[in-house]
Design an enzyme around this catalytic site. Structure first.
Site, PDB file in Angstrom:
ATOM      1  CD  GLU A  22      -3.760  -1.576   2.778  1.00 32.01           C
ATOM      2  OE1 GLU A  22      -3.842  -0.731   3.689  1.00 32.01           O
ATOM      3  OE2 GLU A  22      -4.080  -1.324   1.615  1.00 32.01           O
ATOM      4  CG  ASP A  23      -2.024   2.587   6.350  1.00 33.12           C
ATOM      5  OD1 ASP A  23      -2.460   2.144   5.271  1.00 33.12           O
ATOM      6  OD2 ASP A  23      -2.159   3.767   6.694  1.00 33.12           O
ATOM      7  CB  THR A  27       0.711  10.623   1.797  1.00 28.90           C
ATOM      8  OG1 THR A  27       0.868   9.215   1.644  1.00 28.90           O
ATOM      9  CG2 THR A  27       1.755  11.336   0.975  1.00 28.90           C
ATOM     10  CE  LYS A  40      -5.928  -0.498  -1.046  1.00 23.70           C
ATOM     11  NZ  LYS A  40      -4.757   0.184  -0.470  1.00 23.70           N
ATOM     12  CB  SER A  87      -2.021   3.077  -3.812  1.00 23.89           C
ATOM     13  OG  SER A  87      -2.567   4.289  -3.327  1.00 23.89           O
ATOM     14  CB  ALA A  88      -7.436   3.533  -2.461  1.00 25.50           C
ATOM     15  CE  LYS A 132      -4.618   6.285   9.191  1.00 24.12           C
ATOM     16  NZ  LYS A 132      -3.782   5.798  10.303  1.00 24.12           N
ATOM     17  CG  ASP A 154      -1.658   1.184   1.500  1.00 29.64           C
ATOM     18  OD1 ASP A 154      -2.325   1.620   0.566  1.00 29.64           O
ATOM     19  OD2 ASP A 154      -1.618   1.722   2.627  1.00 29.64           O
ATOM     20  CG  LEU A 155       1.748   5.693  -1.868  1.00 26.62           C
ATOM     21  CD1 LEU A 155       3.248   5.456  -2.005  1.00 26.62           C
ATOM     22  CD2 LEU A 155       1.238   6.444  -3.093  1.00 26.62           C
ATOM     23  CG  ASP A 156      -1.693   7.594   0.556  1.00 25.54           C
ATOM     24  OD1 ASP A 156      -0.676   8.205   0.204  1.00 25.54           O
ATOM     25  OD2 ASP A 156      -2.755   7.625  -0.065  1.00 25.54           O
TER      26      ASP A 156
HETATM   27  P1  B16 Z   1      -6.518  10.164  -3.427  1.00 24.93           P
HETATM   28  P2  B16 Z   1      -3.693   4.001   0.043  1.00 24.93           P
HETATM   29  C1  B16 Z   1      -5.617   5.838   0.030  1.00 24.93           C
HETATM   30  O1  B16 Z   1      -4.323   5.445  -0.290  1.00 24.93           O
HETATM   31  C2  B16 Z   1      -5.645   6.609   1.342  1.00 24.93           C
HETATM   32  O2  B16 Z   1      -5.377   5.740   2.430  1.00 24.93           O
HETATM   33  C3  B16 Z   1      -6.991   7.227   1.543  1.00 24.93           C
HETATM   34  O3  B16 Z   1      -6.997   7.991   2.728  1.00 24.93           O
HETATM   35  C4  B16 Z   1      -7.331   8.115   0.340  1.00 24.93           C
HETATM   36  O4  B16 Z   1      -8.629   8.666   0.460  1.00 24.93           O
HETATM   37  C5  B16 Z   1      -7.265   7.264  -0.935  1.00 24.93           C
HETATM   38  O5  B16 Z   1      -5.973   6.693  -1.042  1.00 24.93           O
HETATM   39  C6  B16 Z   1      -7.533   8.090  -2.168  1.00 24.93           C
HETATM   40  O6  B16 Z   1      -6.483   8.968  -2.365  1.00 24.93           O
HETATM   41  O7  B16 Z   1      -7.452  11.178  -2.907  1.00 24.93           O
HETATM   42  O8  B16 Z   1      -5.071  10.610  -3.456  1.00 24.93           O
HETATM   43  O9  B16 Z   1      -6.966   9.558  -4.741  1.00 24.93           O
HETATM   44  O10 B16 Z   1      -3.599   3.941   1.527  1.00 24.93           O
HETATM   45  O11 B16 Z   1      -4.630   2.973  -0.572  1.00 24.93           O
HETATM   46  O12 B16 Z   1      -2.356   4.063  -0.642  1.00 24.93           O
HETATM   47 MG    MG Z   2      -2.771   3.188   3.394  1.00 21.78          MG
END
Ligand code: B16
Ligand code: MG
Length: 216
Positions: free
Chosen positions: A167-168, A15, A143, A112-113, A43, A7-9
């Site tokens: 994943e976090d 982030t 997710k 990542s989402a 998240k 996962d990224l964030d």
């Molecule tokens: P964006 P991940 C997710 O990233 C975040 O955890 C989540 O808080 C955020 O709303 C989502 O990405 C969408 O991100 O607005 O940049 O498209 O944790 O799946 O890497």
């Molecule tokens: Mg995350």
């Protein structure tokens, strides 16, 4: 063949904190009470669904134009906050772990989402480490649906049982379990305790423990 999908964030870079700050600003504007605990529910959840959760929290109804306005606004605030992101912002331990995986011929995926994922990877200068990248621009389901990880396994050409997801978020851990992948939680939030393994951060990942989850 094995693959580790990250996962990224909140796993590779902090982030997640900026997502929280950006949503907090939106919540102030919309007079929605929003706490750190509420943020845990966002998240791993894509942008549209995150806003839906917040509107429910504030018992607010918006028409489509207003809804899109706040989505754009949130992303403007967020992208401005992460404008200066660079390699130094990577969590400690990411590069040594990636180097070790390369040595061991374990494939590296990103799941990542975020629709901003590619831009962030470029800023962090780590694009070249990934054998496959799947982000919020390539998926239709957020997710905890496993789509993001299943697509990744497909791109990597690795069986789901051979994939471990780092994943976090609760949504991400649930997605990994549903995908029949090994679920490795990063962090100490109680909502991710049901993962196969839990490490406080990426720097404390014990590779041998992760590999011991595999039959061979
Ligand atoms: P964006 P991940 C997710 O990233 C975040 O955890 C989540 O808080 C955020 O709303 C989502 O990405 C969408 O991100 O607005 O940049 O498209 O944790 O799946 O890497
Ligand atoms: Mg995350």
């Amino acid at each position: 063949m094995k693959a580790f999908i990250f996962d990224l964030d909140g796993v590779l870079v902090d982030t997640a904190h900026y997502h929280f700050l950006a949503w907090s600003e939106i919540c102030v504007s919309l007079a929605i009470p929003f706490s750190k605990e509420d943020n845990e529910k966002l998240k791993g959840i894509d942008r549209r669904n995150s806003l839906k959760i917040l509107l429910k929290l504030g018992d607010i109804k918006l028409d489509e134009t207003q809804f899109d306005y706040w989505l754009i606004k949130k992303n403007e605030i967020y992208t401005e906050m992460i404008d200066k992101l660079n390699r130094n912002d990577l969590f400690i331990g990411v590069i040594p772990l990636f180097e070790e995986l390369k040595k061991r011929n374990i494939k590296i995926g990103l799941g990542s989402a975020s629709k901003n994922a590619k831009m962030i990877l470029k800023k962090l200068d780590i694009v070249n480490y990934f054998d496959a990248i799947v982000d919020g621009n390539m998926t239709t389901l957020s997710k905890p649906d496993p789509q993001v990880f299943l697509l990744n396994a497909d791109k990597l050409g690795v069986q789901v049982e051979k994939c471990a997801v780092f994943e976090d978020s609760e949504a991400g851990i649930d997605a990994a379990i549903t995908a029949n992948m090994k679920a490795i939680a990063i962090g100490n939030d109680p909502s991710i305790k049901h993962a196969d393994l839990v490490f406080e951060n990426i720097n404390s990942v014990d590779l041998n423990k992760v590999l011991s989850l595999y039959d061979n």
